[in-house]
Design a protein around this motif. Sequence first.
Motif, PDB file in Angstrom:
ATOM      1  N   GLU A 158     -32.218  83.185   0.696  1.00  0.00           N
ATOM      2  CA  GLU A 158     -32.829  83.858  -0.413  1.00  0.00           C
ATOM      3  C   GLU A 158     -32.057  84.638  -1.093  1.00  0.00           C
ATOM      4  OE1 GLU A 158     -34.890  87.346   2.341  1.00  0.00           O
ATOM      5  OE2 GLU A 158     -35.848  85.220   2.379  1.00  0.00           O
ATOM      6  N   LYS A 161     -32.785  91.192  -2.969  1.00  0.00           N
ATOM      7  CA  LYS A 161     -33.275  91.945  -4.097  1.00  0.00           C
ATOM      8  C   LYS A 161     -32.205  93.168  -4.363  1.00  0.00           C
ATOM      9  CE  LYS A 161     -38.398  91.219  -3.141  1.00  0.00           C
ATOM     10  NZ  LYS A 161     -38.224  90.362  -2.386  1.00  0.00           N
ATOM     11  N   VAL A 177     -28.253  79.304  -3.487  1.00  0.00           N
ATOM     12  CA  VAL A 177     -29.395  79.641  -2.687  1.00  0.00           C
ATOM     13  C   VAL A 177     -29.849  78.419  -2.015  1.00  0.00           C
ATOM     14  CG1 VAL A 177     -31.840  80.328  -2.965  1.00  0.00           C
ATOM     15  CG2 VAL A 177     -29.970  81.320  -4.742  1.00  0.00           C
ATOM     16  N   GLN A 182     -27.031  74.166  -1.269  1.00  0.00           N
ATOM     17  CA  GLN A 182     -27.468  75.019  -2.124  1.00  0.00           C
ATOM     18  C   GLN A 182     -27.504  74.780  -3.545  1.00  0.00           C
ATOM     19  OE1 GLN A 182     -24.637  75.929   0.384  1.00  0.00           O
ATOM     20  NE2 GLN A 182     -26.108  76.596   1.763  1.00  0.00           N
TER      21      GLN A 182
END
Length: 213
Positions: A158, A161, A177, A182
Amino acid sequence: MKDTLKHSGMRNKLAEVLIEKGIEDKNVLNAIRKIPRHLFMDSSFEGHAYQDKAFPIAANQTISQPYTVAFQTELLQVSVNKKILEIGTGSGYQTAVLLALHTKVYSIERQLELFKKTSIFFKKMGYRPKKMIFGDGYKGMPEEAPFDGIIVTAGAPEVPKALLSQLKIGGRLVIPVGIDDQIMTLFVRKSEKEFQKTEYGSFRFVPLLENKN
């Protein structure tokens, strides 16, 4: 190992392969032509250095495929003196390509064996990132933020952040990702809370690991 005219010729051929595969940024191609990739690998694998493929290095990691390095670097749209955070120093090859573009590189490596080996290699070769630390790439380098660009050289399940928060407005995060395969993903920070996301197809990376230190 030395860097010879033969190696230079092999790099020129590699750059031609990358052009055929769609790499257009002349500065990125010149960096590929300049950096002696064979020196970032064990001498017994020198013959593989200028093939467009990934190759195993220490700590069960890999030196990325030249096309992947060029593609990610092109997506970053770097220019002179831009402040770049690299997640995953690895062999140092991607770092060296960024340094050849005259950027200010801040790099994090999560494997202690690689961190020590690459730190010594950089000093020997005269490569000088602004800062290189052993740490958790998921956390980024908040004390040095914000960054013009962030490049992640391992597959993240993921998007952390913390990395998005450390981008400047207008800054670019390039990150693969996914878990097994990915998707190369670009985030451009448009405002404090708004990010533009673009996906660029499937790649395969070693996993981005955390909480080692």
